[in-house]
Design an enzyme around this catalytic site. Structure first.
Site, short mmCIF file in Angstrom:
data_model
loop_
_atom_site.label_atom_id
_atom_site.label_comp_id
_atom_site.label_asym_id
_atom_site.label_seq_id
_atom_site.Cartn_x
_atom_site.Cartn_y
_atom_site.Cartn_z
N HIS A 1 60.62 95.47 37.95
CA HIS A 1 61.97 96.06 37.19
C HIS A 1 62.79 96.41 38.41
CE1 HIS A 1 60.11 96.09 33.26
NE2 HIS A 1 59.25 96.59 33.71
N ARG B 157 53.47 96.94 40.66
CA ARG B 157 53.62 95.80 39.64
C ARG B 157 55.03 96.04 38.69
NH1 ARG B 157 55.37 95.70 34.41
NH2 ARG B 157 55.15 93.74 33.59
#
Length: 143
Positions: A107, A102
């Site tokens: 990011h 995730r």
């Protein structure tokens, strides 16, 4: 747990179910075909992200509602849920690394490796239904 909290948890579980259904065709895709289709890649990444975030939200909600403190990180949210007996400890250990995926998806720490994403889809298809059942059993046990 109040009925309102149960509704929140069930809405989050529904998100996971919806993501799993949408990801089902991807688990059978050949890697080269997947790599060439930017729309499938981006949709798959987003669905995985949403599914993992829904689970993390569920984890945190249950941990805090049982009097615990919010986990230090997303990985720990799965581990703590296992320690509380909401999900089996083995399942918690298997799901916890999805928190790292995730983070990569959100990011974009590195270029996203398509093979890792495809493995994650298959892992999700195997593990998240067990997670859903365990959480739903926990919700029912609080009635």
């Amino acid at each position: 747990m109040s009925p309102f909290e149960k509704d929140i948890l069930r809405r989050k579980l529904a998100v996971i179910v919806e993501c799993l259904r949408a990801l089902a065709p991807i688990k059978e895709m050949e890697a080269d075909r997947y790599a060439k289709d930017i729309y499938k890649r981006k949709a798959t990444e987003r669905l995985l992200q949403e599914m993992i975030e829904a689970a993390i939200d569920i984890n945190t909600h249950i941990i805090v509602s049982t009097g615990g403190t919010a986990p230090e990180d997303y990985f720990q949210s799965f581990i703590k849920l296992g320690e509380l007996g909401v999900i089996p400890v083995k399942l918690a250990r298997e799901l916890a690394p999805s928190a790292g995926l995730r983070n990569r998806l959100v990011h974009e720490y590195d270029a996203i490796d398509d093979s890792i994403v495809l493995v994650a889809v298959k892992m999700a298809d195997d593990l998240y239904p067990k997670y859903i059942k365990a959480v739903e059993d926990h919700i029912k046990s609080t009635d």
